[in-house]
Write a protein that holds these residues in place. Structure first.
Motif, mmCIF file in Angstrom:
data_model
loop_
_atom_site.group_PDB
_atom_site.id
_atom_site.type_symbol
_atom_site.label_atom_id
_atom_site.label_comp_id
_atom_site.label_asym_id
_atom_site.label_seq_id
_atom_site.Cartn_x
_atom_site.Cartn_y
_atom_site.Cartn_z
ATOM 1 N N LYS A 151 14.361 -2.822 6.357
ATOM 2 C CA LYS A 151 14.561 -4.164 6.704
ATOM 3 C C LYS A 151 14.873 -4.435 8.246
ATOM 4 C CE LYS A 151 16.520 -5.975 2.196
ATOM 5 N NZ LYS A 151 17.927 -6.505 1.744
ATOM 6 N N ILE A 179 11.671 -5.763 10.051
ATOM 7 C CA ILE A 179 11.022 -6.820 9.798
ATOM 8 C C ILE A 179 10.985 -7.759 10.941
ATOM 9 C CG2 ILE A 179 10.915 -8.932 8.134
ATOM 10 C CD1 ILE A 179 10.252 -6.485 6.832
ATOM 11 N N GLU A 217 8.779 -10.467 11.308
ATOM 12 C CA GLU A 217 8.574 -11.806 10.755
ATOM 13 C C GLU A 217 8.715 -12.019 9.442
ATOM 14 O OE1 GLU A 217 4.353 -12.699 12.029
ATOM 15 O OE2 GLU A 217 4.651 -12.322 13.809
ATOM 16 N N GLY A 218 9.137 -13.198 9.031
ATOM 17 C CA GLY A 218 9.493 -13.508 7.715
ATOM 18 C C GLY A 218 10.717 -12.725 7.055
ATOM 19 N N SER A 219 10.571 -12.359 5.801
ATOM 20 C CA SER A 219 11.749 -11.906 5.025
ATOM 21 C C SER A 219 11.306 -10.654 4.189
ATOM 22 C CB SER A 219 12.435 -12.833 4.226
ATOM 23 O OG SER A 219 12.772 -14.117 4.886
ATOM 24 N N TYR A 220 12.249 -9.878 3.749
ATOM 25 C CA TYR A 220 11.870 -8.598 3.231
ATOM 26 C C TYR A 220 11.939 -9.357 1.693
ATOM 27 C CZ TYR A 220 12.473 -4.183 0.831
ATOM 28 O OH TYR A 220 11.906 -3.063 0.173
ATOM 29 N N ILE A 250 4.589 -7.350 1.914
ATOM 30 C CA ILE A 250 5.010 -7.496 3.554
ATOM 31 C C ILE A 250 4.017 -6.435 4.122
ATOM 32 C CG2 ILE A 250 6.646 -6.600 4.888
ATOM 33 C CD1 ILE A 250 8.856 -7.089 2.439
ATOM 34 N N PHE A 283 2.900 -15.097 7.403
ATOM 35 C CA PHE A 283 3.602 -15.366 6.298
ATOM 36 C C PHE A 283 3.894 -16.918 5.999
ATOM 37 C CE2 PHE A 283 6.641 -15.523 9.849
ATOM 38 C CZ PHE A 283 7.552 -16.460 9.526
ATOM 39 N N GLN A 319 2.096 -13.374 1.326
ATOM 40 C CA GLN A 319 2.738 -12.588 2.391
ATOM 41 C C GLN A 319 3.942 -13.172 2.732
ATOM 42 O OE1 GLN A 319 0.604 -12.266 6.176
ATOM 43 N NE2 GLN A 319 2.516 -11.121 6.998
ATOM 44 N N THR A 320 5.020 -12.422 2.653
ATOM 45 C CA THR A 320 6.258 -12.897 2.857
ATOM 46 C C THR A 320 7.095 -12.623 4.220
ATOM 47 O OG1 THR A 320 7.175 -11.152 1.635
ATOM 48 C CG2 THR A 320 7.155 -13.209 0.574
ATOM 49 N N GLY A 321 6.321 -11.463 4.857
ATOM 50 C CA GLY A 321 6.562 -10.995 6.155
ATOM 51 C C GLY A 321 5.799 -9.956 6.719
#
Length: 405
Positions: free
Chosen positions: A126, A129, A131-134, A145, A158, A190-192
């Motif tokens: 974590k 990271i 960009e974005g979130s875990y 991710i 993301f 994609q979230t991160g």
């Protein structure tokens, strides 16, 4: 008394000025060699600490993996026994497989790691990271991710509303020559993106383990590996032994070092090779010391004759000039250590020596001072000083000088 004579010869002005010049040159050479050794070893310590911290954030303290094959099977008894090992802070079960990830016309091969909810407690992913979130989604609605290098290769983001398409091996396929039937696909968001170092950023992507099991059609009790975080690193070897006894010989229990044996071995080899190369500077200084002490013996031949007349034996004469050489080495070594300490502290505070390029996590040479390095270099300087002093000291003790000469 021997040291008193040596100190007097060391600080007194010689009748022949060239002896003073050669003595100063030898001391400066020893100081430069000492400073160079400590600075280079400290830089290696800095890079080694940086790499270990990065690998520590990506690799778990301990990893249980199969000796043969790709999958391991954990039963309820083993999981129960695992919870009874006192030094285990947390553990995570995972499933790894190669996959092809596509974003429109761009595609890239990735190592997809399906991890459970405990994974972020076992490794510090974590923290990286960028960009974005875990967020890993669920089995039915998976998220992914990406490593920063993979994201760049796919030209993805993301923030993009367009999902990525992932292709994985079809466990039920009968004809692997047919690409479409040999692969199964799924769309996921994609979230991160994470950024640890280039090796990881260009290789790995994360999603939830339930989705990977579904795609590969793998049973709930089968996994690729078990990764473990320990409470007390001092008891790591004991915990490794407890786990090996629990899981048996079919499984390998590896520490973080054993997971990356090649890397850490090469780093240590590089450090010692550089140490050996830079020690040559001290050997060059030794030749100057031999010259300076030899000329000092010739200048003090009347003193030697007087000491022998007063009853001094060969051992006393030899020790006087031996300690004279040691004084030269010690003074040069101390000056070099102080110089190295000053430079290293300034680099730690102000980072004035920069790394070239812009692809590094830091833009300056990292420095980590170690007492062990100072002891090692000090012992090396002392050894070189004794070695260089032995020949002229031995010659001074064996020659007979006359007061009339």
């Amino acid at each position: 008394m021997q040291l008193l004579f040596a100190w007097r010869y060391f600080k007194s002005k010689k009748t022949t000025n060239v002896i003073n010049i050669i003595s100063w040159i030898s001391m400066i050479a020893i100081a430069v060699g000492t400073a160079s050794l400590i600075i280079i070893l400290s830089v290696f310590n800095g890079f080694e600490g940086l790499v270990k911290s990065l690998y520590g954030d990506f690799y778990a303290d301990l990893r249980v993996e199969p000796v043969k094959g790709k999958l391991i099977k954990f039963d309820s008894f083993q999981i129960h026994q695992l919870n009874n090992i006192g030094n285990i802070a947390d553990y995570s079960l995972m499933l790894e497989e190669k996959a092809v990830l596509k974003n429109g016309d761009y595609q890239n091969i990735v190592f997809l790691k399906g991890v459970d909810d405990h994974y972020a407690n076992v490794v510090n992913i974590k923290h990286h990271i960028v960009e974005g979130s875990y967020l890993l989604g669920s089995t039915d609605a998976p998220d992914i991710i990406l490593g920063y290098g993979i994201q760049n290769a796919l030209q993805s983001s993301f923030k993009s509303p367009v999902p990525l398409t992932i292709y994985m091996p079809n466990a039920e396929a009968e004809n692997f020559s047919d690409v479409q039937s040999a692969m199964v696909s799924f769309e996921m968001g994609q979230t991160g993106a994470f950024r640890v170092q280039e090796e990881f950023d260009n290789k790995y992507a994360f999603t939830n383990i339930g989705f990977v099991k579904y795609m590969l059609n793998i049973s709930d009790s089968e996994y690729s590996a078990l990764e473990i975080k320990v409470k007390n690193a001092a008891q790591l070897d004991k915990t490794q032994g407890d786990l090996q006894r629990l899981f048996g010989n079919r499984y390998a229990v590896k520490t973080r070092f054993q997971q990356n044996t090649g890397l850490f071995t090469i780093m240590q080899m590089e450090k010692w090779i550089i140490y050996a190369i830079l020690s040559i500077i001290l050997l060059i200084a030794a030749f100057n010391m031999i010259g300076a002490l030899t000329m000092l013996v010739l200048e003090k031949k009347k003193d030697i004759a007087i000491l022998k007349a007063l009853g001094a034996d060969k051992r006393l004469i030899q020790n006087i000039f031996l300690k004279e050489g040691i004084l030269l080495g010690v003074v040069g070594g101390v000056i070099g250590m102080l110089l190295a300490l000053t430079i290293c502290l300034l680099q730690q505070k102000f980072h004035f020596v920069k790394l070239g390029g812009t692809s590094f996590l830091i833009d300056y040479y990292p420095i980590v001072l170690s007492v062990g390095d100072f002891i090692l270099v000090g012992a090396t300087v002392l050894f070189v000083a004794v070695l260089a002093s032995w020949i002229p000291a031995k010659k001074a003790s064996e020659q007979d000088f006359s007061l009339k000469s």
